[in-house]
Design an enzyme around this catalytic site. Structure first.
Site, PDB file in Angstrom:
ATOM      1  N   SER A 127      -7.161  27.719  -5.350  1.00  0.00           N
ATOM      2  CA  SER A 127      -6.175  27.166  -4.425  1.00  0.00           C
ATOM      3  C   SER A 127      -6.779  27.053  -3.033  1.00  0.00           C
ATOM      4  O   SER A 127      -7.629  27.868  -2.646  1.00  0.00           O
ATOM      5  CB  SER A 127      -4.975  28.108  -4.386  1.00  0.00           C
ATOM      6  OG  SER A 127      -4.113  27.773  -3.324  1.00  0.00           O
ATOM      7  N   TYR A 151      -1.029  36.578  -3.082  1.00  0.00           N
ATOM      8  CA  TYR A 151      -1.302  35.486  -4.022  1.00  0.00           C
ATOM      9  C   TYR A 151      -2.679  34.876  -3.747  1.00  0.00           C
ATOM     10  O   TYR A 151      -3.518  34.756  -4.642  1.00  0.00           O
ATOM     11  CB  TYR A 151      -0.217  34.390  -3.915  1.00  0.00           C
ATOM     12  CG  TYR A 151      -0.638  33.109  -4.589  1.00  0.00           C
ATOM     13  CD1 TYR A 151      -0.744  33.035  -5.977  1.00  0.00           C
ATOM     14  CD2 TYR A 151      -0.974  31.967  -3.840  1.00  0.00           C
ATOM     15  CE1 TYR A 151      -1.166  31.858  -6.598  1.00  0.00           C
ATOM     16  CE2 TYR A 151      -1.388  30.801  -4.453  1.00  0.00           C
ATOM     17  CZ  TYR A 151      -1.489  30.758  -5.835  1.00  0.00           C
ATOM     18  OH  TYR A 151      -1.919  29.596  -6.444  1.00  0.00           O
ATOM     19  N   LYS A 155      -6.421  34.952  -5.952  1.00  0.00           N
ATOM     20  CA  LYS A 155      -7.287  33.808  -6.302  1.00  0.00           C
ATOM     21  C   LYS A 155      -8.701  34.041  -5.771  1.00  0.00           C
ATOM     22  O   LYS A 155      -9.690  33.749  -6.455  1.00  0.00           O
ATOM     23  CB  LYS A 155      -6.717  32.510  -5.717  1.00  0.00           C
ATOM     24  CG  LYS A 155      -5.419  32.049  -6.358  1.00  0.00           C
ATOM     25  CD  LYS A 155      -5.642  31.572  -7.769  1.00  0.00           C
ATOM     26  CE  LYS A 155      -4.361  31.131  -8.448  1.00  0.00           C
ATOM     27  NZ  LYS A 155      -4.504  30.857  -9.872  1.00  0.00           N
TER      28      LYS A 155
HETATM   29  P1  NAD Z   1       3.363  27.159 -13.466  1.00  0.00           P
HETATM   30  O1  NAD Z   1       4.044  28.441 -13.165  1.00  0.00           O
HETATM   31  O2  NAD Z   1       4.193  25.977 -13.767  1.00  0.00           O
HETATM   32  O3  NAD Z   1       2.342  27.373 -14.684  1.00  0.00           O
HETATM   33  C1  NAD Z   1       1.690  28.593 -14.928  1.00  0.00           C
HETATM   34  C2  NAD Z   1       1.901  28.917 -16.400  1.00  0.00           C
HETATM   35  O4  NAD Z   1       1.228  30.140 -16.692  1.00  0.00           O
HETATM   36  C3  NAD Z   1       3.373  29.098 -16.766  1.00  0.00           C
HETATM   37  O5  NAD Z   1       3.662  28.333 -17.905  1.00  0.00           O
HETATM   38  C4  NAD Z   1       3.493  30.598 -17.068  1.00  0.00           C
HETATM   39  O6  NAD Z   1       4.461  30.858 -18.066  1.00  0.00           O
HETATM   40  C5  NAD Z   1       2.072  30.923 -17.515  1.00  0.00           C
HETATM   41  N1  NAD Z   1       1.664  32.319 -17.316  1.00  0.00           N
HETATM   42  C6  NAD Z   1       1.757  33.063 -16.185  1.00  0.00           C
HETATM   43  N2  NAD Z   1       1.240  34.289 -16.395  1.00  0.00           N
HETATM   44  C7  NAD Z   1       0.816  34.326 -17.676  1.00  0.00           C
HETATM   45  C8  NAD Z   1       0.189  35.308 -18.488  1.00  0.00           C
HETATM   46  N3  NAD Z   1      -0.074  36.530 -18.010  1.00  0.00           N
HETATM   47  N4  NAD Z   1      -0.127  35.002 -19.770  1.00  0.00           N
HETATM   48  C9  NAD Z   1       0.157  33.770 -20.275  1.00  0.00           C
HETATM   49  N5  NAD Z   1       0.752  32.805 -19.561  1.00  0.00           N
HETATM   50  C10 NAD Z   1       1.075  33.074 -18.277  1.00  0.00           C
HETATM   51  O7  NAD Z   1       2.367  26.874 -12.254  1.00  0.00           O
HETATM   52  P2  NAD Z   1       1.489  25.564 -11.952  1.00  0.00           P
HETATM   53  O8  NAD Z   1       1.999  24.958 -10.717  1.00  0.00           O
HETATM   54  O9  NAD Z   1       1.332  24.763 -13.168  1.00  0.00           O
HETATM   55  O10 NAD Z   1       0.113  26.278 -11.572  1.00  0.00           O
HETATM   56  C11 NAD Z   1      -0.926  26.440 -12.497  1.00  0.00           C
HETATM   57  C12 NAD Z   1      -2.060  27.188 -11.823  1.00  0.00           C
HETATM   58  O11 NAD Z   1      -2.493  26.467 -10.700  1.00  0.00           O
HETATM   59  C13 NAD Z   1      -1.677  28.583 -11.329  1.00  0.00           C
HETATM   60  O12 NAD Z   1      -2.748  29.449 -11.588  1.00  0.00           O
HETATM   61  C14 NAD Z   1      -1.481  28.378  -9.854  1.00  0.00           C
HETATM   62  O13 NAD Z   1      -1.747  29.557  -9.122  1.00  0.00           O
HETATM   63  C15 NAD Z   1      -2.519  27.315  -9.558  1.00  0.00           C
HETATM   64  N6  NAD Z   1      -2.184  26.515  -8.377  1.00  0.00           N
HETATM   65  C16 NAD Z   1      -0.986  25.889  -8.300  1.00  0.00           C
HETATM   66  C17 NAD Z   1      -0.660  25.155  -7.169  1.00  0.00           C
HETATM   67  C18 NAD Z   1       0.686  24.496  -7.033  1.00  0.00           C
HETATM   68  O14 NAD Z   1       1.073  24.192  -5.909  1.00  0.00           O
HETATM   69  N7  NAD Z   1       1.404  24.229  -8.105  1.00  0.00           N
HETATM   70  C19 NAD Z   1      -1.598  25.052  -6.125  1.00  0.00           C
HETATM   71  C20 NAD Z   1      -2.830  25.702  -6.243  1.00  0.00           C
HETATM   72  C21 NAD Z   1      -3.118  26.433  -7.383  1.00  0.00           C
HETATM   73  C1  WQD Z   2       4.624  22.073   2.471  1.00  0.00           C
HETATM   74  C2  WQD Z   2       5.151  21.770   3.882  1.00  0.00           C
HETATM   75  C3  WQD Z   2       6.325  23.620   4.873  1.00  0.00           C
HETATM   76  C4  WQD Z   2       9.628  23.664   2.004  1.00  0.00           C
HETATM   77  C5  WQD Z   2       2.165  26.284  -1.085  1.00  0.00           C
HETATM   78  C6  WQD Z   2       1.362  27.524  -1.299  1.00  0.00           C
HETATM   79  C7  WQD Z   2      -0.037  27.173  -1.690  1.00  0.00           C
HETATM   80  C8  WQD Z   2      -0.078  26.199  -2.859  1.00  0.00           C
HETATM   81  C9  WQD Z   2       0.833  25.048  -2.672  1.00  0.00           C
HETATM   82  C10 WQD Z   2      -0.435  27.474  -4.863  1.00  0.00           C
HETATM   83  C11 WQD Z   2       4.967  22.918   4.850  1.00  0.00           C
HETATM   84  C12 WQD Z   2       7.262  22.459   4.637  1.00  0.00           C
HETATM   85  C13 WQD Z   2       8.468  23.359   2.687  1.00  0.00           C
HETATM   86  C14 WQD Z   2      10.879  23.426   2.642  1.00  0.00           C
HETATM   87  C15 WQD Z   2       9.713  22.574   4.569  1.00  0.00           C
HETATM   88  N1  WQD Z   2       0.334  26.831  -4.073  1.00  0.00           N
HETATM   89  N2  WQD Z   2       8.513  22.815   3.936  1.00  0.00           N
HETATM   90  N3  WQD Z   2      10.862  22.880   3.896  1.00  0.00           N
HETATM   91  O1  WQD Z   2       3.169  26.005   1.867  1.00  0.00           O
HETATM   92  O2  WQD Z   2       1.581  24.045   1.919  1.00  0.00           O
HETATM   93  O3  WQD Z   2       1.583  25.542  -0.026  1.00  0.00           O
HETATM   94  O4  WQD Z   2       2.136  25.497  -2.278  1.00  0.00           O
HETATM   95  O5  WQD Z   2      -1.602  27.720  -4.740  1.00  0.00           O
HETATM   96  O6  WQD Z   2      -0.652  28.367  -2.003  1.00  0.00           O
HETATM   97  O7  WQD Z   2       1.356  28.268  -0.087  1.00  0.00           O
HETATM   98  O8  WQD Z   2       3.488  24.038   0.307  1.00  0.00           O
HETATM   99  O9  WQD Z   2       5.408  22.677  -0.426  1.00  0.00           O
HETATM  100  O10 WQD Z   2       5.820  25.055   0.366  1.00  0.00           O
HETATM  101  O11 WQD Z   2       5.176  23.308   2.035  1.00  0.00           O
HETATM  102  O12 WQD Z   2       9.766  22.082   5.688  1.00  0.00           O
HETATM  103  O13 WQD Z   2      11.940  23.717   2.084  1.00  0.00           O
HETATM  104  O14 WQD Z   2       6.569  21.576   3.782  1.00  0.00           O
HETATM  105  O15 WQD Z   2       6.610  24.259   6.070  1.00  0.00           O
HETATM  106  O16 WQD Z   2       4.696  22.349   6.114  1.00  0.00           O
HETATM  107  P1  WQD Z   2       2.468  24.957   1.150  1.00  0.00           P
HETATM  108  P2  WQD Z   2       5.040  23.790   0.487  1.00  0.00           P
END
Ligand code: NAD
Ligand code: WQD
Length: 349
Positions: A127, A151, A155
């Site tokens: 991330s 979190y 990572k």
């Molecule tokens: P998500 O929660 O939709 O998907 C994660 C999946 O992992 C879920 O289906 C959950 O049930 C499963 N899971 C969690 N812990 C588990 C375990 N111990 N064993 C088996 N399954 C497990 O999230 P997502 O948005 O699809 O994110 C996927 C990955 O990408 C995550 O690792 C997240 O940290 C990373 N990521 C997401 C974002 C984002 O904004 N969505 C941004 C950066 C990184």
């Molecule tokens: C985006 C922008 C908020 C909600 C997060 C995690 C990051 C990654 C992605 C996993 C910001 C603004 C948001 C709302 C708002 N996940 N906002 N009202 O914070 O950039 O990143 O998700 O790895 O780790 O921190 O994403 O979508 O929450 O916010 O004004 O109700 O929207 O302040 O500027 P963020 P976000």
């Protein structure tokens, strides 16, 4: 070409389910391991419906070594994409132990089982939150890391562990060394264009895009815009939003790269997956109104703790070494989100 079997942890989740579609369409055999702690198996039924292909699903926790060992023995994957993890920043501050146990210990168990089965190609969901706070708004991979919440630190810890695994193999001139891509996602949004799969957060969404979509559909009354006094053109926060389909295509490019010289002696490399440009909160709201024709009710609220004014990716390394860049536009991201939300107002329920 032999069929490669890709084991997808967290494959029932938001990004994982979209990855399964792209993997199946690209001809890979797909095995999903998910404990359904933040997803529903309906997502996988829809993946199969929309691709016309089947995958194997194991409802299991990646921390369960016995279960994982059995799955590896049965399915003999060649590569793992590791999405399984918990991802809510606020929850990670309240329950750090849960996050380190799930994300860090879970990865230790997974890589141990991989190593025992000589499966050493891994794509990891990292991330942009691993980067430290800096004056720069555009992040490149060489910037120092310095996550500011549990979190993000989970990572960053996993990245360190994976770098150490690869390094040990390189030093030992291991015959089958680790090949690891650490993909640092910026802000994934959007959904498959069919509207069959998409993001289905539990409870009230933390993230901007699903929140806006639920206001538009009438599930939530009003969006709070967190701060309009940032040093940005309209005062609201700027992020690098990336279409989930572009994002998952980056994973297939990473698997392809494992066969190139870059990874031939083993390697662990980080790549930003972002577009290289940002949009403000109000630009997202305006785009949503334009695409859907619906008024988004919002109010300006105080800044959210821990938020930065602006950051976006430098995506040049992924272009150079993975031959990957985003193809989708803001219009695609908004239209596909709305298509999913309007066809599935209650998510997968
Ligand atoms: P998500 O929660 O939709 O998907 C994660 C999946 O992992 C879920 O289906 C959950 O049930 C499963 N899971 C969690 N812990 C588990 C375990 N111990 N064993 C088996 N399954 C497990 O999230 P997502 O948005 O699809 O994110 C996927 C990955 O990408 C995550 O690792 C997240 O940290 C990373 N990521 C997401 C974002 C984002 O904004 N969505 C941004 C950066 C990184
Ligand atoms: C985006 C922008 C908020 C909600 C997060 C995690 C990051 C990654 C992605 C996993 C910001 C603004 C948001 C709302 C708002 N996940 N906002 N009202 O914070 O950039 O990143 O998700 O790895 O780790 O921190 O994403 O979508 O929450 O916010 O004004 O109700 O929207 O302040 O500027 P963020 P976000």
């Amino acid at each position: 070409m032999p069929t490669h079997t890709v084991l997808v942890t967290g494959g029932a989740g938001y990004i994982g389910s979209h990855a399964c579609v792209e993997l199946l369409n690209a001809g890979f055999k797909v095995i999903v391991v998910d404990n359904l702690s933040n997803s529903k198996s309906e997502s996988l039924s829809r993946v199969q419906q929309l691709t016309g292909k089947t995958l194997s699903f194991y409802e299991a926790d990646i921390r369960d070594k016995t279960a994982l060992t059995q799955i590896f023995a049965n399915e003999k994957p060649t590569t793992v994409i590791h999405f399984a993890g918990l991802k809510a920043v606020g929850e990670s501050c309240a329950q750090p132990h849960l996050y380190y146990h799930n994300n860090v210990f879970g990865t230790l168990v997974l890589t141990e089982v991989m190593q025992e089965h000589n499966v050493k190609q891994l794509v990891f969901s990292s991330s942009a939150t691993v980067y430290g706070v800096t004056e720069l708004t555009q992040y490149h991979e060489e910037l120092p890391l310095g996550a500011i919440n549990p979190y993000g630190r989970s990572k960053a810890m996993v990245e360190d562990i994976l770098r150490d695994l690869a390094e040990a193999d390189i030093k030992n001139k291991c015959e089958y060394p680790w090949k690891i891509a650490l993909l640092r996602y910026f802000n994934p949004i959007g959904a498959h264009e069919s509207g069959l799969i998409g993001e289905d957060p539990n409870g009230i969404p933390n993230n901007l895009m699903p929140y806006v979509a639920q206001v538009a559909i009438g599930k939530l009354p009003q969006l709070s815009v967190f701060g309009d006094d940032y040093p940005t053109p309209d005062g609201t926060g700027i992020r690098d939003y990336i279409h989930v389909i572009d994002l998952v295509r980056g994973h297939i490019k990473a698997i392809d790269a494992f066969n190139t010289e870059k990874f031939s002696d083993g390697n662990c490399k980080a790549y930003n997956l972002g577009a290289g440009r940002g949009y403000s909160v109000l630009e997202i709201v305006n785009a949503f109104e334009n695409v859907t024709g619906k008024k988004i009710n919002y109010k300006i609220s105080p800044r959210r703790e821990g938020d930065l004014a602006e950051y976006f990716a430098n995506p040049e390394l992924a272009l150079k070494e993975l031959n990957w860049k985003v193809e989708k536009t803001l219009h695609d991201m908004v239209a596909d989100t709305w298509n999913w939300q309007s066809k599935n107002p209650q998510g997968y329920k």
